[in-house]
Motif scaffolding. Structure first.
Motif, PDB file in Angstrom:
ATOM      1  N   GLY A  97       3.380 -43.328  36.033  1.00  0.00           N
ATOM      2  CA  GLY A  97       3.054 -43.028  37.413  1.00  0.00           C
ATOM      3  C   GLY A  97       3.357 -41.607  37.835  1.00  0.00           C
ATOM      4  O   GLY A  97       3.028 -41.205  38.948  1.00  0.00           O
ATOM      5  N   GLY A  98       3.991 -40.822  36.967  1.00  0.00           N
ATOM      6  CA  GLY A  98       4.272 -39.431  37.301  1.00  0.00           C
ATOM      7  C   GLY A  98       5.671 -38.964  36.975  1.00  0.00           C
ATOM      8  O   GLY A  98       6.000 -37.803  37.190  1.00  0.00           O
ATOM      9  N   VAL A  99       6.518 -39.865  36.438  1.00  0.00           N
ATOM     10  CA  VAL A  99       7.906 -39.475  36.164  1.00  0.00           C
ATOM     11  C   VAL A  99       8.158 -39.178  34.685  1.00  0.00           C
ATOM     12  O   VAL A  99       9.286 -38.861  34.308  1.00  0.00           O
ATOM     13  N   GLN A 100       7.117 -39.274  33.863  1.00  0.00           N
ATOM     14  CA  GLN A 100       7.277 -38.966  32.438  1.00  0.00           C
ATOM     15  C   GLN A 100       6.266 -37.883  32.071  1.00  0.00           C
ATOM     16  O   GLN A 100       5.066 -38.111  32.033  1.00  0.00           O
ATOM     17  N   LEU A 101       6.789 -36.696  31.805  1.00  0.00           N
ATOM     18  CA  LEU A 101       5.955 -35.526  31.526  1.00  0.00           C
ATOM     19  C   LEU A 101       5.933 -35.249  30.032  1.00  0.00           C
ATOM     20  O   LEU A 101       6.969 -35.288  29.364  1.00  0.00           O
ATOM     21  N   GLN A 102       4.743 -34.957  29.510  1.00  0.00           N
ATOM     22  CA  GLN A 102       4.614 -34.684  28.075  1.00  0.00           C
ATOM     23  C   GLN A 102       3.654 -33.516  27.853  1.00  0.00           C
ATOM     24  O   GLN A 102       2.650 -33.379  28.551  1.00  0.00           O
ATOM     25  N   GLY A 112      13.765 -35.538  37.517  1.00  0.00           N
ATOM     26  CA  GLY A 112      14.254 -36.216  38.707  1.00  0.00           C
ATOM     27  C   GLY A 112      14.824 -37.602  38.497  1.00  0.00           C
ATOM     28  O   GLY A 112      15.159 -38.281  39.471  1.00  0.00           O
ATOM     29  N   ILE A 113      14.986 -38.055  37.243  1.00  0.00           N
ATOM     30  CA  ILE A 113      15.455 -39.422  36.969  1.00  0.00           C
ATOM     31  C   ILE A 113      16.934 -39.393  36.579  1.00  0.00           C
ATOM     32  O   ILE A 113      17.357 -38.569  35.768  1.00  0.00           O
ATOM     33  N   SER A 114      17.724 -40.314  37.135  1.00  0.00           N
ATOM     34  CA  SER A 114      19.159 -40.344  36.856  1.00  0.00           C
ATOM     35  C   SER A 114      19.473 -41.255  35.669  1.00  0.00           C
ATOM     36  O   SER A 114      18.689 -42.146  35.307  1.00  0.00           O
ATOM     37  N   ASP A 115      20.647 -41.051  35.071  1.00  0.00           N
ATOM     38  CA  ASP A 115      21.098 -41.898  33.961  1.00  0.00           C
ATOM     39  C   ASP A 115      21.282 -43.346  34.411  1.00  0.00           C
ATOM     40  O   ASP A 115      21.001 -44.286  33.668  1.00  0.00           O
ATOM     41  N   LYS A 243      10.671 -45.161  42.289  1.00  0.00           N
ATOM     42  CA  LYS A 243      10.087 -44.633  43.507  1.00  0.00           C
ATOM     43  C   LYS A 243       9.690 -43.175  43.309  1.00  0.00           C
ATOM     44  O   LYS A 243      10.371 -42.407  42.632  1.00  0.00           O
ATOM     45  N   GLY A 244       8.609 -42.817  43.912  1.00  0.00           N
ATOM     46  CA  GLY A 244       8.051 -41.483  43.722  1.00  0.00           C
ATOM     47  C   GLY A 244       7.006 -41.466  42.643  1.00  0.00           C
ATOM     48  O   GLY A 244       6.197 -40.534  42.562  1.00  0.00           O
ATOM     49  N   ALA A 245       6.987 -42.501  41.786  1.00  0.00           N
ATOM     50  CA  ALA A 245       6.043 -42.553  40.672  1.00  0.00           C
ATOM     51  C   ALA A 245       4.707 -43.108  41.159  1.00  0.00           C
ATOM     52  O   ALA A 245       4.309 -44.210  40.822  1.00  0.00           O
ATOM     53  N   VAL A 246       4.036 -42.324  41.983  1.00  0.00           N
ATOM     54  CA  VAL A 246       2.712 -42.687  42.463  1.00  0.00           C
ATOM     55  C   VAL A 246       1.746 -41.583  42.051  1.00  0.00           C
ATOM     56  O   VAL A 246       2.087 -40.401  42.044  1.00  0.00           O
ATOM     57  N   LYS A 247       0.543 -41.979  41.723  1.00  0.00           N
ATOM     58  CA  LYS A 247      -0.375 -41.042  41.103  1.00  0.00           C
ATOM     59  C   LYS A 247      -0.790 -39.888  42.002  1.00  0.00           C
ATOM     60  O   LYS A 247      -1.055 -38.780  41.510  1.00  0.00           O
ATOM     61  N   PHE A 272       9.166 -28.459  40.849  1.00  0.00           N
ATOM     62  CA  PHE A 272       8.546 -29.471  41.705  1.00  0.00           C
ATOM     63  C   PHE A 272       8.157 -30.702  40.882  1.00  0.00           C
ATOM     64  O   PHE A 272       7.553 -30.585  39.823  1.00  0.00           O
ATOM     65  N   ASP A 273       8.538 -31.894  41.352  1.00  0.00           N
ATOM     66  CA  ASP A 273       8.188 -33.132  40.645  1.00  0.00           C
ATOM     67  C   ASP A 273       7.844 -34.215  41.656  1.00  0.00           C
ATOM     68  O   ASP A 273       7.961 -34.017  42.869  1.00  0.00           O
ATOM     69  N   VAL A 274       7.426 -35.392  41.166  1.00  0.00           N
ATOM     70  CA  VAL A 274       6.950 -36.436  42.069  1.00  0.00           C
ATOM     71  C   VAL A 274       8.057 -36.966  42.974  1.00  0.00           C
ATOM     72  O   VAL A 274       7.788 -37.405  44.093  1.00  0.00           O
ATOM     73  N   ARG A 275       9.288 -36.920  42.526  1.00  0.00           N
ATOM     74  CA  ARG A 275      10.371 -37.474  43.336  1.00  0.00           C
ATOM     75  C   ARG A 275      10.798 -36.535  44.461  1.00  0.00           C
ATOM     76  O   ARG A 275      11.444 -36.962  45.412  1.00  0.00           O
ATOM     77  N   SER A 276      10.427 -35.281  44.352  1.00  0.00           N
ATOM     78  CA  SER A 276      10.714 -34.347  45.436  1.00  0.00           C
ATOM     79  C   SER A 276       9.476 -34.105  46.301  1.00  0.00           C
ATOM     80  O   SER A 276       9.537 -33.340  47.263  1.00  0.00           O
ATOM     81  N   ALA A 277       8.389 -34.756  45.971  1.00  0.00           N
ATOM     82  CA  ALA A 277       7.133 -34.565  46.693  1.00  0.00           C
ATOM     83  C   ALA A 277       7.127 -35.350  48.002  1.00  0.00           C
ATOM     84  O   ALA A 277       7.849 -36.340  48.151  1.00  0.00           O
TER      85      ALA A 277
END
Length: 401
Positions: A97-102, A112-115, A243-247, A272-277
């Motif tokens: 959804g936007g939280v895994q960048l490759q 933006g993802i926590s442990d 949350k934040g993982a929207v296209k 800039f990433d989806v969780r700060s958008a």
């Protein structure tokens, strides 16, 4: 709808200098199947994507890595698990959804993802399987305990960032029983809400949401289940997502990265990433208008397969949803804002093993409606194989310019 054909789209995309294609995967270039581990991708598509490097990004709710990720599908397609990393043949862009960048070499990050969030998600697949094993016997009394265990295992997708439960295999046990299908959907929704409550108890009240596919839009806070009906099984899976993982947020991230690569500076900042958008469609549109100059915005082509629209039960309007609707609508609106002829392409995914409404119905029943603000520039009723052939032609023509 469907204002231009594939030949005209090809001519436009070949002649565009600054182009960004943002494309979903499953149902677009990969036929839908009940078991995602059996997905098949044309190797020629992989090479075409490489040829379009710099003008192409994926945007999917699936994942890149892991034994269920699309990277494995790429490796199988090429017949060599080492080749993609050596030659940069993995599909670049955003997953989960936007939280895994490759990037094209398979280098993955999770901005933006926590442990704590990663750890909670890691424990979910086994919990999902246990809960299914507890709940299925009451709905499927004819199935043995051994079969229940097999079905539960098959139904849980143990992906890293978006563990999912699929109903496709369970639906196949009662293909014509709408009542059973609806009961399975209700059971799944209750099960996933129980897991959401456990996240709150674990001190993660604002970390996750449930992505329902297909859905009937959002009630303002949550996506609506699409109940099974005669000729339409409705919701087939629910993903437990960050949350934040929207296209639509992912689309803006990809635009920001595209501009950074081609212009040398990221207008929204390099981090800039989806969780700060911004969390709303209008907020994302306003952010782009404020920070991205007209001469830096590329022409956009968005490709998806999952868009829905159904009459509201009270007959007063439409319930619009689908996992590709948000980013395709934002892409369309950005075109209007920046005076770009952005193109929205919809591929028919109904020819696979998973039921979807078909584009063969010229009314687009279940997909769109007469008042739909999302307009499709190009329809691909013959499905992924036709789209892949077009995509290959585009790569060849652009490389030969």
């Amino acid at each position: 709808m469907g204002h231009i054909d594939l030949d005209q789209l090809l001519a436009e995309m070949v002649s565009t200098e600054d182009l960004l294609i943002v494309q979903d995967l499953d149902g677009v270039c990969i036929p839908l199947v009940k078991d995602p581990l059996t997905r098949v991708l044309d190797p020629a598509y992989v090479w075409a994507a490489k040829s379009l490097e710099g003008s192409f990004s994926v945007l999917t709710n699936g994942e890149h890595g892991g034994h269920r990720g699309v990277n494995c599908v790429v490796e199988r397609a090429l017949g060599d698990p080492q080749l993609p990393a050596k030659q940069g043949l993995y599909l670049p862009g955003l997953a989960a959804g936007g939280v895994q960048l490759q990037n094209c070499y398979g280098e993955i990050s999770h901005p933006g993802i926590s442990d704590a969030e990663i750890a909670f998600l890691a424990a979910l697949p086994s919990r999902m399987k246990t809960l299914l094993e507890q709940r299925l016997p009451a709905l499927l009394p004819q199935i043995t305990s051994d079969e229940i265990q097999t079905l539960a295992k098959m139904s849980v997708l143990d992906t890293e960032l978006s563990p999912t439960i699929l109903l496709n295999g369970l639906f196949s046990l009662s293909p014509d029983d709408v009542g059973i299908q609806q009961s399975l959907q209700i059971m799944l929704h209750e099960l996933m809400n129980e897991l959401m409550n456990s996240a709150i108890s674990a001190g993660l009240p604002n970390s996750f949401f449930l992505h329902i596919a297909p859905n009937m839009g959002c009630d303002g806070q949550r996506e609506r289940l699409k109940p099974a009906a005669p000729g339409d099984v409705g919701t087939t899976d629910i993903q437990f997502m960050l949350k934040g993982a929207v296209k639509e947020a992912g689309l803006v991230v990809l635009i920001n990265k595209h501009i950074a690569k081609h212009k040398g500076r990221a207008p929204l900042g390099k981090d800039f990433d989806v969780r700060s958008a911004p969390k709303t469609h209008q907020g994302l549109l306003d952010l782009c208008r404020k920070h991205i100059p007209v001469d830096q915005m590329p022409l956009l082509m968005g490709v998806g397969d999952t868009v829905t629209s159904n009459p509201s039960p009270d007959g007063t309007g439409w319930l619009r949803g689908g996992s590709d609707r948000g980013f395709l609508t934002l892409l369309q609106n950005l075109g209007a804002t920046y005076n770009r002829t952005n193109r929205v392409v919809l591929v028919d995914s109904s020819g696979g093993e998973v039921y979807r409404p078909s584009l063969a119905d010229e009314r687009l029943q279940g997909i769109s409606d007469p008042e739909d603000p999302l307009h499709f520039d190009v329809l691909v009723p013959s499905g992924p194989s036709t789209y892949v052939a077009w995509f290959r032609s585009l790569a060849e023509r652009r490389s030969g310019r």
